[in-house]
Design a protein around this motif. Structure first.
Motif, mmCIF file in Angstrom:
data_model
loop_
_atom_site.group_PDB
_atom_site.id
_atom_site.type_symbol
_atom_site.label_atom_id
_atom_site.label_comp_id
_atom_site.label_asym_id
_atom_site.label_seq_id
_atom_site.Cartn_x
_atom_site.Cartn_y
_atom_site.Cartn_z
ATOM 1 N N VAL A 74 0.845 -1.201 0.000
ATOM 2 C CA VAL A 74 0.000 0.000 0.000
ATOM 3 C C VAL A 74 0.881 1.253 0.000
ATOM 4 N N LEU A 75 1.939 1.254 0.825
ATOM 5 C CA LEU A 75 2.843 2.409 0.870
ATOM 6 C C LEU A 75 3.512 2.633 -0.486
ATOM 7 N N PRO A 86 -2.687 4.967 -7.791
ATOM 8 C CA PRO A 86 -2.940 4.288 -6.507
ATOM 9 C C PRO A 86 -4.341 3.685 -6.386
ATOM 10 N N MET A 87 -5.345 4.327 -6.945
ATOM 11 C CA MET A 87 -6.701 3.768 -6.848
ATOM 12 C C MET A 87 -6.854 2.512 -7.714
ATOM 13 N N ARG A 92 -7.020 -3.424 -7.829
ATOM 14 C CA ARG A 92 -6.335 -4.676 -8.173
ATOM 15 C C ARG A 92 -6.119 -5.537 -6.939
ATOM 16 N N MET A 93 -5.791 -4.892 -5.803
ATOM 17 C CA MET A 93 -5.579 -5.628 -4.552
ATOM 18 C C MET A 93 -6.893 -6.013 -3.875
ATOM 19 N N TRP A 100 -7.830 0.098 3.018
ATOM 20 C CA TRP A 100 -6.737 0.800 2.343
ATOM 21 C C TRP A 100 -6.180 1.907 3.239
ATOM 22 N N ASP A 101 -7.080 2.735 3.783
ATOM 23 C CA ASP A 101 -6.645 3.830 4.652
ATOM 24 C C ASP A 101 -6.014 3.308 5.938
#
Length: 140
Positions: A74-75, A86-87, A92-93, A100-101
């Motif tokens: 995530v980082l 990033p979105m 995808r993840m 996520w946050d």
């Protein structure tokens, strides 16, 4: 963003800019070697000034490698510029927004604890962002 993680976020943003700007902008050339650039060269075509020294970037990289993979991915998606937005990485993840946050905050917490213990001494903070080669130098 929690107040105690502001420095960690700033450091990762600098590292991301450092990782992105590792190349020198160049122009096209001709096979005959007779190509001349246009007379009004733009100022943004000059080589970029590094955002942090290489040794400091290495410390950040080593600290990032110690963060657990679930948070590290995530980082990397958020702070290290990549072709994928990033979105898109979040989709995808298959992570929900709250996960996520939460992973971002928890990853920053892991990263900052590792970085602070290994590379910062007592009473030292990271210097403010400057456009020079010593922008990540430690300040008393």
């Amino acid at each position: 963003m929690p107040q105690d993680l502001q420095q960690a976020e700033e450091l990762l943003e600098r590292y991301g800019r450092w990782a992105q700007d590792r190349y020198k902008k160049q122009r096209c050339a001709s096979a005959e070697g007779k190509y001349r650039p246009p007379p009004q060269a733009r100022s943004d075509d000059e080589p970029l000034i590094p955002f942090m020294p290489d040794w400091s970037a290495r410390h950040v990289q080593l600290a990032l490698q110690s963060v657990p993979m679930q948070f590290r991915r995530v980082l990397f998606a958020i702070y290290i510029p990549q072709k994928e937005h990033p979105m898109e990485a979040r989709r995808r993840m298959r992570l929900k927004s709250d996960v996520w946050d939460g992973s971002r905050i928890e990853g920053l917490r892991h990263f900052w604890n590792i970085y602070r213990l290994r590379y910062l001494t007592k009473g030292v903070t990271i210097a403010p962002i400057l456009r020079d080669t010593e922008s990540c130098a430690l300040a008393a």
